[in-house]
Design an enzyme around this catalytic site. Structure first.
Site, PDB file in Angstrom:
ATOM      1  N   ASP A 360       0.619  -0.965  -0.074  1.00  0.00           N
ATOM      2  CA  ASP A 360      -0.248  -0.329   0.302  1.00  0.00           C
ATOM      3  C   ASP A 360       0.771   1.300  -0.322  1.00  0.00           C
ATOM      4  OD1 ASP A 360      -1.677   2.137   0.792  1.00  0.00           O
ATOM      5  OD2 ASP A 360      -3.155   0.602   2.147  1.00  0.00           O
ATOM      6  N   HIS A 391      -3.563   1.275  -2.766  1.00  0.00           N
ATOM      7  CA  HIS A 391      -4.576   1.213  -1.613  1.00  0.00           C
ATOM      8  C   HIS A 391      -5.051   0.909  -2.499  1.00  0.00           C
ATOM      9  CE1 HIS A 391      -5.603   3.940   1.551  1.00  0.00           C
ATOM     10  NE2 HIS A 391      -6.037   4.337   0.937  1.00  0.00           N
TER      11      HIS A 391
END
Length: 468
Positions: A360, A391
């Site tokens: 992420d 993300h």
């Protein structure tokens, strides 16, 4: 093109370049993004990960392997066993993205920029709150799908409450989840905060990062409209702070049956203070400034708008908006004492599945940003950790929906079956105990439920809504 349009286009172009060069880029935390191996999985090859490991009803150390290189982190329990079995049977985890599509920046960029075509049909409802503020509820009413599956017992479709990110942007992730949920027989509804996504700001008050007061009223209203339908909730990214705060404050009195958080920000204060990689920091900051610029005049009496629009980071923007107010200024420490989403997490009594990615680029590496002790100690919290996904991305080859959406709906289905079985067992126990005075106790419970229902309308001292 407006003056901010060129800046936004430049930022998006930079993000696109980051997506293409993602595997070669290094994150701000000093390690190559996408080169991280999940903790506890260093010695397992891909074949062993796909098999899923030992029996589904046994836990080794609170971390169980899943197909696709994922792992489930949780405290062993009967509920965890049920969820683990459902995840190991999930086809969504086995169908990974294409190799060129697994870059974290590309997945994140597609999530925030690319639209869903065709988009869902929305029916907006404005809800007037106790302090005369407005929030918006977008009910997903189409497109109609033939052969919709019923998601709960008794033929009553469940309501799916979706909470977007804290910046107010309605993303591909949210719209795609709503379309899939509608197909699976849910009633999806999207919650929009004050001043977000076209919701008018009728009072000079915005919702702080982790203040669930507006969400409480919205959930109560949804419950009033659908009193017999199960209610599930899903949040994405920074919007998870709102959902977690709500679940912690309400505890066992929450109307929510189950919840899921996609790429949640758990250590929010550290997240603001550390900052994001500059393209994301500038992009999110620019989006918020554009959204609030239309309310600059209305906010002048409560906020130093000059300082607000000169802010150069998300932290400066948050401080100017909620800490350095003209009427009731507070410190940064006090702000997070009131808005930390995990401040009452021990009171949460609803199963919560958090889906996170090790690559992420917005939240950062899991060993710095995830509170794994929460998932090891709290029986209501479950962490599904994947190697790739960016993300809020978790994308697969079109036209397949994001695998995170499939997993969430499958987990909700497993929760429904689990609770249905538990209620059946408890019902048999109550039936056996009816010979020991259970009849009188049942009458008291029935009277209390009727009284609660009859007084429900008194809760809504506002009880005013507007539709368009």
């Amino acid at each position: 093109m407006p003056p901010w349009g060129a800046a936004l286009a430049l930022i998006l172009a930079v993000l696109a370049l980051l997506g293409l060069l993602g595997p070669r880029l290094r994150g701000p935390w000093g390690r190559a993004v996408g080169e991280r191996t999940l903790p506890g999985a260093q010695d397992r090859d891909d074949g062993e990960e796909a098999d899923g490991g030992g029996p589904a009803d046994q836990f080794s150390d609170g971390r169980e392997p899943l197909p696709g290189g994922c792992s489930l982190v949780c405290k062993p329990s009967a509920l965890a066993q049920c969820l683990l079995r459902a995840l190991r049977r999930s086809e969504a985890l086995e169908a990974g993205p294409r190799s060129w599509f697994s870059g974290p920046h590309l997945q994140t960029l597609c999530h925030f920029v690319l639209p869903v075509a065709p988009g869902p049909e929305l029916a907006r409802e404005y809800l007037q709150l106790a302090d005369d503020g407005l929030v918006a509820l977008d009910w997903v009413v189409g497109p109609c799908v033939r052969g919709r599956r019923i998601t709960s017992a008794g033929g009553l479709p469940a309501v799916l409450l979706v909470i977007p990110n804290a910046w107010g942007r309605l993303t591909r992730n949210v719209l795609g989840l709503c379309l899939l949920a509608l197909e699976r027989g849910y009633y999806p509804v999207i919650f929009h905060r004050r001043g977000h996504h076209g919701c008018p700001l009728v009072s000079p008050r915005l919702q702080p990062f982790g203040d669930p007061s507006d969400l409480k009223e919205a959930v109560t209203y949804i419950r009033f409209r659908h009193p017999a339908a199960p209610l599930f909730a899903v949040s994405e990214g920074s919007g998870s702070a709102l959902l977690l705060s709500y679940l912690g404050e309400c505890g066992s009195s929450s109307y929510v049956t189950g919840a899921a958080c996609i790429s949640p920000v758990l250590r929010c204060r550290e997240w603001f203070e550390a900052g994001l990689p500059w393209p994301y920091e500038r992009g999110f900051l620019l989006h918020q400034k554009i959204a609030l610029s239309r309310y600059a005049t209305a906010l002048e009496d409560t906020v130093d708008t000059s300082r607000l629009f000169r802010s150069r980071s998300l932290r400066e923007f948050e401080e100017a908006l909620f800490c350095h107010t003209k009427s009731f200024p507070i410190s940064w420490d006090t702000y997070w004492d009131r808005n930390d989403p995990l401040r009452d997490v021990d009171e949460a009594a609803v199963p919560v599945l958090c889906i996170c990615s090790a690559d992420d680029p917005v939240c950062g590496p899991p060993d710095h940003t995830l509170t794994t002790e929460l998932f090891h100690s709290n029986p209501y919290f479950f962490l599904l950790l994947s190697r790739h996904g960016g993300h809020c991305g978790f994308l697969r080859q079109e036209p397949l929906p994001a695998w995170s959406h499939e997993v969430i709906l499958e987990s909700f289905r497993a929760l429904t079956e689990f609770f249905r079985t538990e209620e059946r067992i408890k019902g048999l126990s109550r039936h056996r105990a009816s010979f020991l005075g259970g009849r009188r106790r049942g009458g008291a419970l029935q009277r209390r439920e009727v009284s609660s229902s009859s007084n429900l309308e008194e809760i809504f001292n506002w009880k005013r809504s507007y539709t368009r």
